[in-house]
Design an enzyme around this catalytic site. Structure first.
Site, mmCIF file in Angstrom:
data_model
loop_
_atom_site.group_PDB
_atom_site.id
_atom_site.type_symbol
_atom_site.label_atom_id
_atom_site.label_comp_id
_atom_site.label_asym_id
_atom_site.label_seq_id
_atom_site.Cartn_x
_atom_site.Cartn_y
_atom_site.Cartn_z
ATOM 1 N N GLY A 1 2.480 -3.044 8.402
ATOM 2 C CA GLY A 1 2.729 -3.322 9.810
ATOM 3 C C GLY A 1 4.171 -3.755 10.028
ATOM 4 N N THR B 15 0.821 -1.212 0.000
ATOM 5 C CA THR B 15 0.000 0.000 0.000
ATOM 6 C C THR B 15 0.856 1.262 0.000
ATOM 7 O OG1 THR B 15 -1.648 -1.211 1.219
ATOM 8 C CG2 THR B 15 -1.836 1.169 1.265
ATOM 9 N N GLU C 220 -7.343 -5.743 2.906
ATOM 10 C CA GLU C 220 -7.594 -6.929 2.068
ATOM 11 C C GLU C 220 -8.780 -6.701 1.136
ATOM 12 O OE1 GLU C 220 -5.389 -9.097 1.915
ATOM 13 O OE2 GLU C 220 -4.320 -8.576 3.761
#
Lengths: 666, 648
Positions: free
Chosen positions: A183, A144, A426
Site C-alpha cells: 500500500g 509481497t 497477514e
C-alpha cells in the site's frame, strides 16, 4: 427534535428494549470513561469541516485517492495539534477520518515508522526517523512479490553486496519477483523498506530489510533503475495506491540495510542476528487487530441489516393484516440474529487476545516467553476463523437487505470489499489454520507420550483418561444441558478433542504408509483444518461464556446470556454431524437444539435494534442509507440516487450519440 | 507460448477435451456454430471489453448502449435473427454486457400478454427500436376514468416508488408496468399496462413522470437500473395488455382465458437465467481459479524440490474441485429443467395446465438453490486465488458481484424456497393419502431401507447408495416438517403462524429436495454416456465428488436418524478425500472443456497460455492511475513533502 423525526418503527423498537444500550456500549468500549473519550474524539473529527466531502460512492478511483491523501495529511497534522498519542485514540481518530477505510499513509504510519523504530540502528534512526516523522520521507513496506506471498522464504528479490563500492545492488530478477501489492507504493511513497535475499561473499544469507529510496525528492519522479506504479483497479481499497516495484541494478549504500540485528561489515562479512522472537509478537499483535476488525465489520453490517429489517415491510404474515416488518419473519431472524451473536462473541475474543498480548508482551521484556507459542498458534487460527466467518456474515447481512443491499447506498458492499482481503493478508487463512493445527498435533503428541499440556489445549489431557474409561463417552451425551452455556462449553470441548485426536491419528496413519512427512501432512490437511476450526470454535464459546460472569447489570447480563446461548446452539445446529458422530449429543438433543435456536430468535427479537444501537456507530461512520439511526430510509435513498453521475443531465449524452442515430436509421 | 506448468497438465488428460466440449454443446456442429459466432463478435473492436475494468459507471453505460446499437447492425450483417440458434452464443460472447436487455423482456411480455391488435401495433415499433422498453413489476394504483377512457396512474407514496428496473434510468421511452386495477372503486387485481415515460423526440421525461438512475451498485454498472414515480399520468384504455382480460369503454371488466400463463413467463425467465447468468459465470470462475492454481507455486511439499503448485495441496483441491463438480452438476440440471419446461410448454399449447404447479415449484427451488450455491462457489474461487483474486484484473470480483445479484432478482431466494416447500408439503400430504402426484415427487411416498447398506468406503462410489441416501434425507426432512406443521395446527396455532414458525425447516427441506434431484440427475446423465467411456469415467468421478461432498458438508442431516452411521460417515470422508486426488489430475482439461476464449474470460490469471504474471504486469500498466500524473501529487503530496502545507 430528533426523536419526532425518527421512523415510527424504530422508535417503537427502541422503546421496547429490556436494557439500556449505553451500558452495553460501555462494556464493548472497556468502560464508561473510554466511551466518553471515544465520543469526544469522534466529535472532533465529525464536526471538523476539513474532513467533509462528497459521498465517495460517486467519485472515481483517482478522486477517492485524492480525497484520502488530503484527509491523511490533515489527519497527521491535527493528531499532533491535539496531542493525541495513545494508540487506541489514534486508531479511533483515524477510523473516523477515513470512516473505517484504508488510506495511503497506512503503511507509512503502521509499518515504515514502527520498523525503523524496532530494526534501525541509532545512526539510521537519526537519518531517517525524523524526516519520516515529518513526512518529508513517506515510506512503505515492500515484502509481497507477484509470485510469492505467505511463504516468505520463496521471495526472489536480491540484494547483493559489493565491497568495492560498499553498496548493495538490488535486483528484481524475474517477473514473479516484482514487488506487488504494498500500500502507498504506487503513487505516494518516496521510500520503501524492501525485503530481499541478502547475498554477500557469494552466499545467500536469507531475507533482510533495506531502506530503498524510490522517487526523486522534489520531482517525485521514479529514480533511474526503479520502475514503480499502481497495480490497477481492485475489488475495493480504491483509495489505496497498492503498487509494484521493479529494481534493476539499483544501488544503495551499505548503511541502508536495517542493521540493528543482522549486519554486513564493510568487507562483506555477515554478522548473524541474535535470536529474534519479537517478530512473533508483532504478528500476534497484527492478527489480534484483525480479530477485532472482524467483530467491528460484522457489527456494522448487522447494524445496517437489522435496522433496515425493522423499517422494511413486506408481504403478509396474517391474512388481511398490514405488511409486517421483515424482522418478524423467522427466516429473516435466522439469517441475522446468529450473526449478531457472532459479532458480540468476536468482540470479546478480540479484547481477550489484545489483553493477553499486552500482558505477555510485558513478560517478554522480562524474558518470559513461555506463553508466546500458544498465543501465536491461537491467534493464527482465530484470525482465520473470525475473518472467514465475518466475511461470509457481511454478505449474508447484505443479502438479507434484498435488492437495496446491492446498491452502494446500503454501505454493505463497501464493508465487504474492504474487509474481505483480511482472509488473505497477514497470513492466508488456510495456512493460518494449519499453523494452529501444528500446535494442536504437537500438544496431542505430548499428551500421548504422557506429558501434561497447559492453557487452552489442556482438554487434550483428558483424552488419555477417556481411553481408560470408554463408558464415559456414552455417559457424556446425556450430561449436556442445552440451556447452560457452561455445559455447552464442555460439548464444544469434547468435539474439539475428538477432531484433534482424529486428525492426529489420521496423520500418524499416513506417516506409517508414506515416507515423506510433508506428504502425510498434506494428505491430512482437510482433517487438520477441521480440528483447528473446532478448537477455535471452542475457545470462542468459552471466552463468551466467561465474559457473562463479569457483567454486573442484570438486564444486560440476561440479554448477553441469550446471545451467548444462541451463538453456541446455532454453532451446534450448523455442525450437527460432528456432535452426533462423536456421540456428544443424541438425535433427540439435536432436535431440541434446533427447536431452542428458534425459540431464542423470538426471545431476542424485541432487543434486536437495541443490541445494534449498542455498537454505537455514528451515521457518518456507518455510511449507509439503509442503516441510518433515524430509519428514514426511502426519502434519503431517493435523495442519494439523484446525485448519481448518470443523473447529472436529464438526457444522457448516449441518447444523442447512439440512440438517436439508430432510431433514424432503422 | 504456453506456461510449461499448464502445458504439462494438458498432456496427462485422461479423456479428449474436444469430445467433452462437443458433448456439452450437444454435438460437434453446435460447437462449430458457437465458435463461429464468438469469433465474429470478438473480431469486432466495438465489442471489446479489454478496458472494462478501468471504466467509470458513465463509460460502462455508454459502452453498453453503443454495443447494443452495434449489435443490431451486426445481426443484420451476419444474418442472425432474434429467434435463431446464434442468440445464446452472442449473449455468451458478450457476457451479457450490453444495454436493452429489459427491452427484450418488454417485447416478450407484450407478445405473451397483448391482444393481436396490440402485438401488431407495438412489436414492430419495438423491434425496430422506434421506442425502447423496460419492464416494471409494481404496486401502483391504476384507476379507470370512464369519462376520458383513460387509466390514471399514481405512485401513492415514496416507498411505493418503482426502483431497480433495468434500462429505465436513462434509456427507456416506454415501460410495461404491473399494477392494481380499480374500476368504480373495486379492485380487480394486478394487470399489465404500457406507459410512455420519455419523449420520442428529445428523450425528455413525459409530464407527471419522475425517473432516473438509482446510482452506483456492486456491479451492473453498464445497466441504468432506474426509479420511476408517476403523478396523475394518463394512459389510454388500449394500453392495458388485454389478451386475458379487457376493460370495455363503459368500464365493464371482461376476463378471458387463464391467467396462470403469467406464472409461465416467470418460469421461463428463471430457467434461462440458471444457464446464462449462473452456470456460465461459475464455469468461468472455475476456469480462472484452477488454471491459476497450477501456475502459482508456493512452499515445498518435498524438501529439496521446487515449490509446489498450489493445486497439489489437499486444502486447495478441497476448495476448488467441489465447485468444479457443482458447475457440471448445475449444467446438467439446467438441461433437465429445460426439458421439463419444453414438455410443460407442449402441454400448455394443448391447453393442459396440469404441469404448471410442478414447473413453477421446480423453477423456483432450483433458481434459489443453484444461485445460492454458485454464488458461494464463485466467492470460494475468488478467495482461493489469494491476493491476486482481489485485483479486478483477475476477472473474479466482477464475476462474483454479478452472480450474487442473481440471488435477489427474479424472486428472492428464501421466498422462492418457501414456494417450493409449499408444493412439496402439498405433494407429501397427497402422496401419503394415496393420491397421485407428479413423477418427480413420488419418492415422498416410497419405502426406503432404514439404514444405508454401505459396508466399505468403495460402496459410497455407487450412485445407488448415495442417491438413496439423498432421497431418504430429503423425504425425511419434508415429512418431519409436515408433521411439525400438523402438530402446531392441531395444538391450536393458527395456520399462518404455524407456517412462519416452520419456515427455517421448510426452506431446508426445499433445498434438500433440489439437492437430491441434482444428484439423481447427475447420476442418470453419467449413465447415459455409455457410448463414450472416456468421458463417462471422468464424469462419474465428478458425480461421486458432487454427491459425497454434499454428504460430507451436511453430515448432520444424514446422521440424524441413524440412516448413515458414524462409521459410514468416516467412509464417506475417506472416499471423498480420495476423489480429490483423482480429479486433481484432470482438473485443467475439465475446465478447458468449457471452452472459454481468453477475451471472454478477460482475466489476467485465467488465460489459456497461463502467462499470469506477465499479463498482470502488462495490464496494470494500462491502468489510468499509471497513465497520468495524479492531481493528488500537485495538490496535496507536493506541499506535504515540501512542507508548504504548514509546518508539521
Amino acid at each position: 427534535e430528533p426523536t419526532t423525526m425518527m421512523n415510527a418503527d424504530l422508535r417503537r423498537e427502541r422503546a421496547a428494549a429490556t436494557f439500556q444500550p449505553e451500558l452495553l456500549t460501555h462494556i464493548l468500549d472497556g468502560g464508561a470513561e473510554r466511551t466518553r473519550r471515544r465520543k469526544e474524539i469522534e466529535a472532533l473529527v465529525i464536526n471538523d469541516p476539513d474532513f467533509q466531502h462528497e459521498d465517495l460512492n460517486f467519485l472515481s478511483r483517482s478522486q477517492r485517492y485524492e480525497q484520502a491523501i488530503r484527509k491523511s495529511s490533515l489527519m497527521v497534522m491535527k493528531l499532533r495539534e491535539y496531542g493525541i498519542t495513545d494508540p487506541d485514540e489514534i486508531y479511533w481518530f483515524k477510523s473516523f477520518v477515513h470512516r473505517g477505510r484504508p488510506e495511503p499513509l497506512d503503511l507509512h504510519l503502521g509499518m515504515f515508522l514502527p520498523t525503523l523504530l524496532t530494526q534501525a540502528t541509532p545512526e539510521q534512526q537519526d537519518r531517517f526517523f525524523m524526516p519520516a516523522w515529518n513526512l518529508e520521507i513517506i515510506g512503505t513496506y515492500a515484502q509481497t512479490e507477484m509470485g510469492h506471498g505467505t511463504h516468505l522464504r520463496g521471495l526472489e528479490t536480491t540484494a547483493t553486496y559489493d565491497p568495492a563500492t560498499q553498496e548493495f545492488i538490488l535486483n528484481s530478477p524475474t517477473v514473479t519477483s516484482i514487488k506487488w501489492w504494498p500500500g502507498g507504493l504506487g503513487k505516494t511513497s518516496n521510500h520503501a523498506i524492501v525485503l530481499a535475499q541478502l547475498y554477500t561473499q557469494g552466499q545467500c544469507k536469507g531475507l533482510h530489510a533495506f531502506i530503498v529510496p524510490i522517487r526523486q525528492l522534489g520531482t517525485h519522479e521514479p529514480l533511474p533503475g526503479i520502475t514503480v506504479g499502481d497495480i490497477g483497479p481492485k475489488f475495493g481499497y480504491d483509495e489505496m495506491d497498492n503498487g509494484y516495484l521493479k529494481m534493476d541494478n539499483f544501488r544503495i549504500p551499505r548503511e541502508n540495510m536495517l542493521m540493528k540485528y543482522a549486519q554486513v561489515e564493510p568487507d562483506g562479512t555477515y554478522v548473524k542476528p541474535l535470536s529474534d522472537k519479537l517478530t512473533y509478537g508483532t504478528m500476534v499483535f497484527i492478527r489480534s487487530l484483525i480479530v477485532g476488525d472482524s467483530a467491528r465489520s460484522l457489527s456494522r453490517a448487522c447494524t445496517i441489516a437489522i435496522r433496515y429489517s425493522a423499517v422494511r415491510h413486506q408481504s403478509e404474515l396474517k391474512p388481511g393484516e398490514p405488511e409486517p416488518q421483515i424482522l418478524d419473519y423467522q427466516t429473516q431472524q435466522y439469517k441475522l440474529f446468529p450473526l449478531l451473536a457472532t459479532a458480540y462473541a468476536f468482540h470479546f475474543v478480540g479484547a481477550y487476545i489484545k489483553d493477553t498480548y499486552h500482558r505477555i508482551s510485558g513478560d517478554i521484556h522480562e524474558g518470559d516467553l513461555s506463553e508466546l507459542p500458544e498465543l501465536h498458534a491461537l491467534t493464527a487460527g482465530l484470525k482465520a476463523f473470525t475473518s472467514w466467518t465475518a466475511n461470509a456474515g457481511i454478505e449474508e447481512c447484505r443479502m438479507a437487505c434484498g435488492g437495496h443491499g446491492y446498491s452502494r447506498c446500503s454501505g454493505i458492499p463497501d464493508i465487504y470489499v474492504t474487509f474481505t482481503p483480511s482472509c488473505t493478508y497477514e497470513g492466508e487463512n488456510t495456512v493460518m489454520m494449519l499453523q494452529t493445527a501444528r500446535f494442536l498435533v504437537k500438544s496431542y503428541t505430548q499428551v500421548s507420550s504422557g506429558q501434561q499440556v497447559t492453557g487452552m489445549v489442556s482438554y487434550l489431557n483428558d483424552l488419555s483418561r477417556q481411553r481408560i474409561q470408554p463408558q464415559h463417552v456414552a455417559a457424556r451425551s446425556v450430561a449436556v444441558r442445552i440451556n447452560d452455556p457452561v455445559s455447552l462449553v464442555e460439548a464444544y470441548k469434547s468435539r474439539a478433542a475428538r477432531l484433534v485426536e482424529a486428525a492426529a491419528k489420521n496423520l500418524q496413519a499416513e506417516l506409517n504408509h508414506r515416507k515423506s512427512k510433508e506428504d502425510a501432512w498434506n494428505r491430512t490437511s482437510v482433517d487438520l483444518v477441521r480440528a483447528s476450526e473446532a478448537h477455535c470454535h471452542y475457545v470462542i464459546v468459552k471466552l463468551f461464556t466467561a465474559k457473562l460472569a463479569e457483567i454486573t447489570n442484570a438486564a444486560v447480563r440476561a440479554v448477553l446470556t441469550e446471545l451467548c446461548l444462541l451463538y453456541a446452539l446455532y454453532g451446534i445446529s450448523k455442525n450437527t454431524g460432528d456432535f452426533l458422530q462423536a456421540g456428544i449429543l443424541t438425535d433427540a438433543q439435536i432436535t431440541q437444539v434446533n427447536q431452542r435456536v428458534k425459540e431464542l430468535l423470538a426471545i431476542i427479537r424485541p432487543n434486536a435494534v437495541a443490541l445494534v444501537d449498542s455498537f454505537d456507530f455514528h451515521d457518518v461512520h456507518l455510511g449507509s442509507v439503509l442503516g441510518r439511526y433515524d430509519g428514514n430510509v426511502y426519502e434519503n435513498m431517493f435523495e442519494w440516487a439523484k446525485k448519481s453521475p448518470l443523473n447529472k443531465t436529464e438526457v444522457h449524452e448516449s441518447f444523442h450519440k447512439h440512440l438517436k442515430p439508430m432510431q433514424s436509421k432503422l | 507460448s504456453v506456461n510449461p506448468d499448464l502445458a504439462s497438465e494438458r498432456q496427462t488428460a485422461s479423456f479428449s477435451v474436444e469430445k467433452l466440449t462437443a458433448w456439452l454443446d450437444g454435438g460437434a456442429e453446435h460447437t462449430r456454430l458457437r465458435r463461429a459466432v464468438v469469433e465474429a463478435i470478438e473480431r469486432d473492436p466495438v465489442f471489446s471489453i479489454e478496458n472494462q475494468y478501468f471504466q467509470s459507471q458513465n463509460e460502462r453505460y455508454e459502452a453498453a448502449v453503443r454495443k447494443a446499437v452495434h449489435l443490431q447492425k451486426k445481426m443484420q450483417e451476419m444474418g442472425w435473427t432474434d429467434d435463431g440458434p446464434e442468440l445464446k452464443y452472442i449473449y455468451r460472447a458478450l457476457s451479457g454486457d450490453l444495454a436493452f436487455l429489459l427491452h427484450r423482456i418488454f417485447i416478450r411480455s407484450i407478445s405473451v400478454l397483448g391482444s393481436d391488435k396490440q402485438i401488431a401495433k407495438w412489436i414492430p415499433l419495438a423491434t425496430q427500436y422506434q421506442l425502447i422498453g423496460s419492464y416494471a413489476q409494481t404496486e401502483l394504483g391504476h384507476v379507470f376514468d370512464i369519462a376520458t377512457q383513460e387509466f390514471v396512474l399514481n405512485t401513492p407514496n415514496i416507498s411505493a416508488m418503482k426502483w431497480w428496473p433495468g434500462d429505465m434510468g436513462r434509456s427507456a421511452t416506454h415501460t410495461v408496468v404491473f399494477a392494481q386495477l380499480y374500476i368504480n372503486g373495486k379492485c380487480y387485481g394486478v394487470h399489465p399496462f404500457i406507459v410512455q415515460i420519455r419523449s420520442l423526440q428529445d428523450h425528455s421525461l413525459c409530464p407527471g413522470i419522475t425517473a432516473g438512475d438509482i446510482g452506483p451498485k456492486m456491479n451492473f454498472e453498464h445497466t441504468d437500473n432506474g426509479y420511476l414515480m408517476l403523478q396523475n399520468v394518463r394512459v389510454p384504455r388500449e394500453n392495458m395488455l388485454s389478451k386475458f382480460c379487457e376493460v370495455q369503454p363503459d368500464g365493464t371488466y371482461v376476463r378471458r382465458g387463464s391467467q396462470k400463463i403469467n406464472y409461465f413467463t416467470m418460469t421461463t425467465v428463471r430457467i434461462s437465467l440458471i444457464s446464462d447468468e449462473v452456470v456460465i459465470p461459475l464455469m468461468k470462475a472455475c476456469t480462472i481459479a484452477i488454471r491459476y492454481s497450477v501456475v502459482r507455486r508456493q512452499s515445498k511439499l518435498k524438501p529439496g524440490e521446487q515449490e509446489a503448485k498450489i493445486l497439489d495441496y489437499q486444502t486447495q483441491q478441497e476448495k476448488l474441485l467441489p465447485q468444479l463438480a457443482a458447475a457440471y452438476a448445475f449444467y446438467f440440471i439446467s438441461d433437465y429443467l429445460q426439458e421439463l419446461f419444453n414438455r410443460g410448454y407442449r402441454e400448455i399449447q394443448r391447453k393442459n395446465f396440469d404441469m404448471l404447479p410442478e414447473l413453477h415449484a421446480f423453477s423456483s427451488g432450483f433458481k434459489a438453490m443453484v444461485t445460492q450455491h454458485s454464488t458461494s462457489a464463485v466467492e470460494i474461487c475468488l478467495r482461493a486465488c489469494g491476493g491476486h483474486g482481489y485485483s479486478l484484473l483477475s476477472g473474479l470480483p466482477s464475476l462474483y458481484t454479478k452472480i450474487v445479484a442473481s440471488c435477489l432478482y427474479e424472486g428472492e431466494n428464501t421466498i422462492l424456497l418457501l414456494q417450493t416447500a409449499r408444493f412439496l408439503i402439498k405433494c407429501f400430504m397427497a402422496a401419503s393419502t394415496g393420491q397421485p402426484v407428479p413423477p418427480s415427487v413420488t419418492y415422498l411416498a416410497a419405502v426406503t431401507p432404514e439404514k444405508c447398506p454401505a459396508k466399505n468406503k468403495l460402496d459410497f462410489l455407487s450412485p445407488d447408495i448415495y442417491t438413496e441416501a439423498y432421497q431418504h434425507m430429503a423425504a425425511r426432512l419434508i415429512s418431519s416438517t409436515a408433521a411439525k406443521l400438523q402438530d402446531l395446527i392441531q395444538s391450536g396455532v393458527k395456520k399462518h403462524d404455524a407456517w412462519n414458525q416452520c419456515t427455517v425447516q421448510l426452506a431446508q427441506a426445499a433445498k434438500a429436495h433440489c439437492h437430491y434431484i441434482t444428484v439423481k440427475n447427475f447420476a442418470e446423465t453419467v449413465e447415459k454416456l455409455e457410448t463414450q467411456p472416456g468421458i463417462q469415467k471422468i464424469m462419474k468421478h465428478l458425480c461421486d465428488l458432487f454427491a459425497l461432498h454434499g454428504i460430507f458438508s451436511n453430515a448432520g442431516v444424514f446422521l440424524h436418524d441413524g440412516y448413515v452411521s458414524g462409521a459410514q460417515m468416516d467412509m464417506v470422508t475417506a472416499s471423498y478425500l480420495d476423489l480429490l486426488a483423482v480429479i486433481r489430475k484432470d482438473a485443467v482439461p475439465l475446465v478447458d472443456a468449457f471452452d472459454f476464449t481468453d477475451k471472454t474470460l478477460n482475466s489476467a490469471l485465467g488465460s489459456y497460455d497461463g502467462q499470469v504474471y506477465q499479463r498482470l504486469y502488462e495490464w496494470a500498466q494500462k491502468s489510468p492511475t499509471n497513465k497520468q500524473m495524479s492531481p493528488a501529487y500537485e495538490r496535496y503530496l507536493k506541499p506535504l513533502l515540501h512542507k508548504t502545507l504548514s509546518k508539521l
